[in-house]
Design a protein around this motif. Structure first.
Motif, PDB file in Angstrom:
ATOM      1  N   ARG A   1       3.718   0.935  -0.880  1.00 22.58           N
ATOM      2  CA  ARG A   1       4.245   1.783  -2.560  1.00 22.58           C
ATOM      3  C   ARG A   1       3.044   2.156  -3.445  1.00 22.58           C
ATOM      4  O   ARG A   1       3.616   3.142  -4.268  1.00 22.58           O
ATOM      5  CB  ARG A   1       5.127   0.881  -3.155  1.00 22.58           C
ATOM      6  N   GLU A   2       2.033   1.880  -3.892  1.00 20.02           N
ATOM      7  CA  GLU A   2       1.076   2.132  -4.193  1.00 20.02           C
ATOM      8  C   GLU A   2       0.740   3.636  -4.348  1.00 20.02           C
ATOM      9  O   GLU A   2       0.803   4.713  -5.272  1.00 20.02           O
ATOM     10  CB  GLU A   2       0.038   1.384  -3.990  1.00 20.02           C
ATOM     11  N   GLY A   3       0.338   4.268  -2.887  1.00 17.81           N
ATOM     12  CA  GLY A   3       0.390   6.158  -2.375  1.00 17.81           C
ATOM     13  C   GLY A   3       1.394   6.861  -3.413  1.00 17.81           C
ATOM     14  O   GLY A   3       1.420   7.410  -3.745  1.00 17.81           O
TER      15      GLY A   3
ATOM     16  N   GLU B   1       1.615  15.160 -13.278  1.00 12.60           N
ATOM     17  CA  GLU B   1       0.661  16.006 -14.234  1.00 12.60           C
ATOM     18  C   GLU B   1       0.735  16.894 -13.254  1.00 12.60           C
ATOM     19  O   GLU B   1       0.454  18.318 -14.576  1.00 12.60           O
ATOM     20  CB  GLU B   1      -0.587  15.274 -13.976  1.00 12.60           C
TER      21      GLU B   1
ATOM     22  N   ARG C   1       2.913   5.762  -5.386  1.00 11.53           N
ATOM     23  CA  ARG C   1       3.515   5.959  -7.341  1.00 11.53           C
ATOM     24  C   ARG C   1       2.167   6.675  -7.608  1.00 11.53           C
ATOM     25  O   ARG C   1       2.486   7.668  -8.611  1.00 11.53           O
ATOM     26  CB  ARG C   1       3.013   3.934  -7.965  1.00 11.53           C
ATOM     27  N   ARG C   2       1.297   6.860  -7.235  1.00 12.80           N
ATOM     28  CA  ARG C   2      -0.285   7.893  -6.692  1.00 12.80           C
ATOM     29  C   ARG C   2       0.513   9.346  -6.501  1.00 12.80           C
ATOM     30  O   ARG C   2       0.312   9.820  -7.604  1.00 12.80           O
ATOM     31  CB  ARG C   2      -1.249   7.811  -5.819  1.00 12.80           C
ATOM     32  N   SER C   3       1.227   9.075  -5.757  1.00 14.50           N
ATOM     33  CA  SER C   3       1.708  10.804  -5.588  1.00 14.50           C
ATOM     34  C   SER C   3       3.003  11.405  -7.148  1.00 14.50           C
ATOM     35  O   SER C   3       2.986  12.247  -7.092  1.00 14.50           O
ATOM     36  CB  SER C   3       2.449  10.724  -4.378  1.00 14.50           C
ATOM     37  N   ASP C   4       3.711  10.107  -7.575  1.00 16.64           N
ATOM     38  CA  ASP C   4       5.041  10.811  -8.303  1.00 16.64           C
ATOM     39  C   ASP C   4       3.981  10.701  -9.734  1.00 16.64           C
ATOM     40  O   ASP C   4       4.464  11.710 -10.540  1.00 16.64           O
ATOM     41  CB  ASP C   4       5.143   9.165  -8.705  1.00 16.64           C
ATOM     42  N   VAL C   5       2.444  10.383  -9.906  1.00 17.12           N
ATOM     43  CA  VAL C   5       1.646  10.093 -11.050  1.00 17.12           C
ATOM     44  C   VAL C   5       1.357  11.726 -10.913  1.00 17.12           C
ATOM     45  O   VAL C   5       1.842  12.475 -11.969  1.00 17.12           O
ATOM     46  CB  VAL C   5       0.502   8.875 -11.294  1.00 17.12           C
ATOM     47  N   ARG C   6       0.662  12.594 -10.120  1.00 18.35           N
ATOM     48  CA  ARG C   6       0.322  13.046  -9.773  1.00 18.35           C
ATOM     49  C   ARG C   6       1.218  14.669  -9.663  1.00 18.35           C
ATOM     50  O   ARG C   6       0.681  16.014 -10.505  1.00 18.35           O
ATOM     51  CB  ARG C   6      -0.658  13.314  -7.892  1.00 18.35           C
TER      52      ARG C   6
ATOM     53  N   ARG D   1       1.209  -1.391   0.033  1.00 23.71           N
ATOM     54  CA  ARG D   1       0.101   0.624  -0.286  1.00 23.71           C
ATOM     55  C   ARG D   1       0.807   1.530  -0.191  1.00 23.71           C
ATOM     56  O   ARG D   1       0.602   2.318  -0.668  1.00 23.71           O
ATOM     57  CB  ARG D   1      -0.906   0.202   0.934  1.00 23.71           C
TER      58      ARG D   1
END
Length: 101
Positions: free
Chosen positions: A17-19, A29, A21-26, A15
């Motif tokens: 790592r997933e968080g 953007e 990754r989401r932060s990196d994507v945001r 979880r």
């Protein structure tokens, strides 16, 4: 019991790592949006500079034409017939067009 602890640890790490990754994507953007906005601002600024240059150039040419027309009007004798004035003005018009560019 130990296997339960390992399973919980694996889930928590997954979880996290997933968080991340989401932060990196945001963040990526947001950087793209900021770059696009900056590009728009640069384009708008350049458009304004071009418009200002065109305005200044046109104003200058109109002022020169106005001065030439005034000088032409002042150079004509008072008693000159209207027809002769038109004839003189017609011959002087190409000069005014040359000044206008």
């Amino acid at each position: 019991m130990i296997s339960l602890g390992v399973t919980v640890a694996v889930v928590i790490v997954g979880r996290a790592r997933e968080g991340a990754r989401r932060s990196d994507v945001r963040a990526e953007e947001e950087h793209r949006r900021a770059d696009a906005l900056n590009e728009q601002m640069v384009r708008q600024s350049e458009r304004e500079n071009i418009a200002r240059d065109i305005h200044d150039s046109l104003t200058n040419r109109l002022a020169v034409m106005s001065m030439h027309a005034g000088a032409l009007e002042n150079a004509m004798p008072e008693g000159m017939s209207p027809r002769w004035r038109v004839s003189c003005s017609s011959r002087a018009a190409p000069r005014c067009r040359t000044c206008a560019g």
